[in-house]
Design an enzyme around this catalytic site. Structure first.
Site, PDB file in Angstrom:
ATOM      1  N   GLY A   1       0.824  -1.197   0.000  1.00  0.00           N
ATOM      2  CA  GLY A   1       0.000   0.000   0.000  1.00  0.00           C
ATOM      3  C   GLY A   1       0.860   1.249   0.000  1.00  0.00           C
ATOM      4  O   GLY A   1       2.048   1.221   0.337  1.00  0.00           O
ATOM      5  N   CYS A   2       0.259   2.376  -0.382  1.00  0.00           N
ATOM      6  CA  CYS A   2       1.022   3.623  -0.517  1.00  0.00           C
ATOM      7  C   CYS A   2       1.458   4.181   0.836  1.00  0.00           C
ATOM      8  O   CYS A   2       2.632   4.484   1.044  1.00  0.00           O
ATOM      9  CB  CYS A   2       0.221   4.643  -1.311  1.00  0.00           C
ATOM     10  SG  CYS A   2      -1.471   4.904  -0.750  1.00  0.00           S
TER      11      CYS A   2
END
Length: 334
Positions: free
Chosen positions: A136-137
């Site tokens: 995930g970012c």
């Protein structure tokens, strides 16, 4: 060598668009097809208008199997549904950009095992992997700020994290908090202490710490994470602090040594800002010492190092290419 034949599922969204922008110029890749259920038959450049003149490809609703790698640029929960409904040849490598396979308990689907795709943590495993769960970012940005400490068993107290993401982090579908009139000149907090990326951050830091002399994160290693929505388009800035006995010089050397062999993560001894990384696959990390607190700033582009760029970085590792192939991108500093 023959070019890698790549397919993209979910090519009309933000991550699919970024994937196309990278792969259309990648020297070792041929885009075999781009699937979109809502845009079948339409020119890609009609949806991603910045690609006018770069490709004449059209979206397809088909899923050809004569490819080497498949990128799943779909929403959370949709990757598993897609694979359940569409059996993919076992010889095709899969890189999933959703959160469906990131956690250890969810990392297997029938005969497919997914490796967590953070190169700064799992580079050797990625090289040998057939399936990747792209991080995930927020998780990428925060982990890169903390991994050098975890790897030495030096996270022994609570970590306080504040991170702000651009509007593209919410995806392309409209919602109340993604309309321009709400987002512009605005700032808000959401999912305080409960963001879903905390689980993968915790797993990665624990994995790194198990190799340390102390062998664990410590009983006090709670992650207090406050996510924010920013009024800019792309990028994440995470600031975090914890108690530490390290001097500034020791901390800087620790971080520089950890990232020395990683081509995209760099330690800056000067303060950093988002424009240094937006439109690139780079991550920058900066550390300071304030009393007994170690203060860390970490920045990435959420759509590149936080999503599609990192996915291509993983593809390069899986196919034995130079890690930064197709990813020598320049920041939009002005």
């Amino acid at each position: 060598m023959n070019k890698i034949k790549a397919g993209i599922i979910g090519g009309a969204g933000y991550t699919g668009g970024e994937m196309l922008r990278i792969l259309v110029n990648h020297p070792n890749v041929e885009i075999a097809f781009v699937n979109s259920t809502s845009n079948g038959g339409n020119l890609i450049s009609d949806v991603h208008t910045d690609l006018i003149g770069d490709t004449d490809l059209k979206f397809t609703s088909d899923i050809p199997q004569d490819i080497d790698v498949l990128f799943l640029c779909v929403g959370h929960g949709d990757a598993k549904k897609f694979l359940d409904a569409n059996p993919i040849n076992e010889n095709i490598k899969i890189i999933d950009l959703s959160q469906d396979f990131r956690l250890a308990q969810n990392s297997q689907l029938e005969t497919r095992d997914f490796v967590y795709g953070l190169p700064e943590l799992n580079r050797d495993k990625i090289k040998a992997a057939k399936n990747i769960a792209n991080p995930g970012c927020f998780a990428t940005c925060i982990q890169l700020g903390l991994l050098p400490l975890a790897a030495k068993g030096l996270i022994r107290s609570e970590v306080h994290i504040n991170a702000t993401t651009g509007s593209t982090g919410a995806g392309q579908s409209l919602s109340t908090t993604s309309h321009f009139s709400w987002r512009n000149n605005n700032l808000s907090i959401y999912k305080a202490f409960e963001h879903q990326h905390l689980n993968e951050i915790g797993e990665s830091l624990t994995q790194a710490a198990k190799k340390s002399p102390l062998g664990d994160l410590g009983v006090g290693a709670t992650l207090n994470f406050i996510p924010q929505r920013g009024d800019f388009t792309r990028g994440i800035l995470a600031s975090m602090y914890l108690e530490s006995d390290l001097t500034l010089e020791e901390a800087q050397k620790l971080y520089e040594d950890y990232y020395r062999e990683h081509p995209f993560t760099h330690v800056s001894r000067k303060n950093i800002d988002l424009k240094q990384v937006v439109n690139t696959n780079k991550a920058l990390v900066h550390v300071e010492k304030h009393g007994n607190k170690l203060f860390i700033i970490s920045i990435i582009d959420n759509l590149l190092k936080g999503a599609s760029g990192q996915a291509v970085q993983n593809m390069n590792l899986m196919f034995g290419l130079e890690e930064n192939s197709g990813l020598r991108l320049k920041a939009a500093n002005f």
